[in-house]
Design an enzyme around this catalytic site. Structure first.
Site, PDB file in Angstrom:
ATOM      1  N   LYS A  12     -14.522   1.330   7.225  1.00 16.79           N
ATOM      2  CA  LYS A  12     -13.055   1.428   7.176  1.00 16.79           C
ATOM      3  C   LYS A  12     -12.682   2.903   6.950  1.00 16.79           C
ATOM      4  O   LYS A  12     -12.698   3.670   7.907  1.00 16.79           O
ATOM      5  CB  LYS A  12     -12.506   0.492   6.107  1.00 16.79           C
ATOM      6  CG  LYS A  12     -12.866  -0.984   6.388  1.00 16.79           C
ATOM      7  CD  LYS A  12     -12.068  -1.928   5.543  1.00 16.79           C
ATOM      8  CE  LYS A  12     -12.610  -3.352   5.521  1.00 16.79           C
ATOM      9  NZ  LYS A  12     -12.807  -4.011   6.792  1.00 16.79           N
ATOM     10  N   SER A  27      -7.092  -7.870   0.980  1.00 15.47           N
ATOM     11  CA  SER A  27      -6.765  -7.351   2.305  1.00 15.47           C
ATOM     12  C   SER A  27      -5.578  -8.037   2.961  1.00 15.47           C
ATOM     13  O   SER A  27      -4.911  -7.453   3.795  1.00 15.47           O
ATOM     14  CB  SER A  27      -7.980  -7.457   3.216  1.00 15.47           C
ATOM     15  OG  SER A  27      -8.413  -8.798   3.313  1.00 15.47           O
ATOM     16  N   HIS A  63     -11.269  -2.112   0.703  1.00 20.24           N
ATOM     17  CA  HIS A  63      -9.927  -1.586   1.003  1.00 20.24           C
ATOM     18  C   HIS A  63      -9.481  -0.578  -0.048  1.00 20.24           C
ATOM     19  O   HIS A  63      -8.284  -0.461  -0.341  1.00 20.24           O
ATOM     20  CB  HIS A  63      -8.928  -2.734   1.149  1.00 20.24           C
ATOM     21  CG  HIS A  63      -9.214  -3.575   2.351  1.00 20.24           C
ATOM     22  ND1 HIS A  63      -8.795  -3.223   3.616  1.00 20.24           N
ATOM     23  CD2 HIS A  63      -9.933  -4.702   2.489  1.00 20.24           C
ATOM     24  CE1 HIS A  63      -9.225  -4.120   4.483  1.00 20.24           C
ATOM     25  NE2 HIS A  63      -9.924  -5.036   3.827  1.00 20.24           N
TER      26      HIS A  63
END
Ligand code: PLP
Length: 487
Positions: free
Chosen positions: A268, A209, A237
């Protein structure tokens, strides 16, 4: 009377003592520590958003709407109307929460449905939900690994993986970031153990990240096979947008289904609310339901979040162009910024760390960007190594080309203004300036952050403006006669 007096004294004294102890702790420990954070210039100020999460947000004390480049809202689903509706439906049908952990009386039909959807999405046997991926990472290692086992972890793994590993009793080995020869050395070291049945587990982020770098999963898998190790990947991610249909880093490398254990987040790309999960073999998921402490001792994921995550998976599965959009935006941003001379870490991923080095410069740079209504954050030590400060730009599918261009232009302006950015690659020509008044052009360029230096070259009809490395030639009437090219 005397017994009453005794009563009063005996109830007040302990509370007076408690208060003064607390005051001492505050003065001797907490305040100095807070001051040291301030002195180091690493104090984190939280900006307060007064709208929903989006590419365009309003922030308290900022009069204009800001262009947002610092959320993990990769697919722009955080305020998607279908997701909000699904969330409301789940709230209406299943209530606000379970007032329970899963195994006592906290499992509803939608929790089971979402677990099955997640397992199917990743082509795995089963999945287990947590209140966050931080919890999923806190629960996995302690449940799976015992004293005789080995956990071999990339040095740049996320804090939640590091903390999860701290909770388990396995022997810990750390390999240099993405360094396969170091990973192999650590695997060889693990062979020295006497227990033939010891588990070796390689743990890595799929995408890192802070650096936007991608774990070399094919090489990791090859080494895992060679040394009979398992592979764990944190896909926070990557899930939902990385790889051709958003299945993550495995899919990016064309090796879907080959990683043993995947942990990821619903907070996310998958709607941005909260929640995490582990997906993998059924026996592992069964064991986690029996033993994983953050699962056993923390409340059930609220139905509204389950509803929104389920809808996010629907959207990703039905619109396969969605992952492509964010990756295309990331490619454009990276290429344009690199052409300007900025150093961007990582590759092919919407996490685009613009490297600046110095912590104060990163923070000053972010402040200057905010003055131009671009919301980006500077990261410095201890979040990233010393002298590796950066601005982490996160590109979203919700950004338009015009949004990206505005951000890039602002980076160029601030980069020129602060002058300590290596923009030597900048190749800029201004044919549109030919015939224009040199003074007007000069003030425009100054406003864009160029350091304008005017030089008379002695010739009656030519003046030489040096703009960093660019020259403007003007005639006697102060009109530009030749378009600048790099000098
Ligand atoms: N793992 C990684 C790589 C992350 O970036 C994060 C969140 O920032 C987490 C785990 C924790 O995820 P969650 O927010 O669901 O707890």
């Amino acid at each position: 009377m005397s017994s009453l007096r005794f009563f009063l004294v005996s109830t007040q004294q302990p509370s007076i003592r408690r208060l003064s102890t607390l005051t001492q702790v505050v003065e001797k420990r907490l305040n100095p520590e807070l001051e040291s954070i301030r002195q180091a210039g690493t104090w984190k100020n939280e900006r307060v958003i007064s709208t929903s999460q989006s590419a365009h947000i309003k922030v308290e004390r900022s009069p204009n709407k800001l262009l947002n480049f610092c959320a993990n809202n990769y697919l722009g689903l955080a305020n998607n109307s279908e997701i909000i509706a699904a969330s409301k439906n789940a709230l209406d049908e299943y209530g606000s929460g379970l007032s329970s952990v899963r195994f006592i009386c906290g499992t509803q039909t939608i929790h089971k449905q979402l677990e099955q959807r997640i397992a199917k999405f990743h082509q795995r046997e089963d999945a287990i939900l947590y209140i966050s991926c931080f919890d999923a990472n806190a629960g996995i290692f302690e449940t799976l690994l015992k004293e005789q086992d080995y956990i071999i972890s990339d040095e740049l793994n996320h804090a939640s993986i590091i903390d999860g590993i701290r909770l388990c009793k396995a022997k810990r080995l750390r390999y240099k970031h993405k360094d396969m020869s170091d990973l192999e050395a650590k695997l060889q070291e693990s062979l020295k153990g006497k227990d033939e049945n010891a588990i070796r587990l390689i743990a890595t982020d799929g995408v890192f990240s802070m650096d936007g770098t991608i774990a070399p999963l094919p090489d990791i898998k090859r080494l895992a096979d060679k040394y009979k190790a398992l592979v764990f990947v944190d896909e926070c991610h990557a899930t939902g947008f990385f790889g051709p249909t958003g299945r993550g880093t495995e899919e990016h490398f064309g090796m879907t289904g080959q990683i043993d254990i995947i942990n990821s987040t619903l907070g996310k790309a998958l709607g941005g609310a909260a929640g995490g999960y582990t997906t993998g073999p059924k026996a592992l998921i069964d064991l986690l339901r029996q033993r994983s402490r953050p699962y056993l001792f923390s409340n059930t994921l609220p139905p509204a979040i389950v509803g929104s995550a389920m809808k996010a998976i629907d959207l990703i599965e039905s619109d396969t162009s969605l992952p492509g959009r964010v990756l295309e935006n990331a490619k454009y941003f990276r290429e344009e910024m690199q052409a300007l001379g900025f150093k961007i870490l990582g590759d092919a991923h919407p996490i685009c760390p613009v490297m600046l080095g110095d912590a104060r410069l990163a923070s000053q740079f972010a402040d200057e960007m905010l003055k131009r209504d671009i919301y980006v954050i500077g990261f410095s030590f201890p979040v990233v190594p010393k002298d590796r400060a950066r601005i982490r730009v996160q590109v979203s599918a919700a950004h338009s080309k015009a949004d990206l261009k505005r951000c890039i232009d602002a980076f160029a302006q601030v980069g020129r203004q602060l002058k300590n950015i290596n923009m030597s690659n900048e190749r800029k020509t201004w044919p549109e300036f030919v015939g224009k008044d040199a003074n007007e052009v000069e003030s425009q360029l100054k406003a864009e952050g160029f350091n304008v230096e005017i030089k008379e070259d002695g010739s009656p009809c030519t003046r030489d403006y040096r703009l960093d490395r660019v020259r403007l030639f003007v005639d006697d009437n102060n009109k530009i006669v030749r378009a600048p090219t790099n000098g």
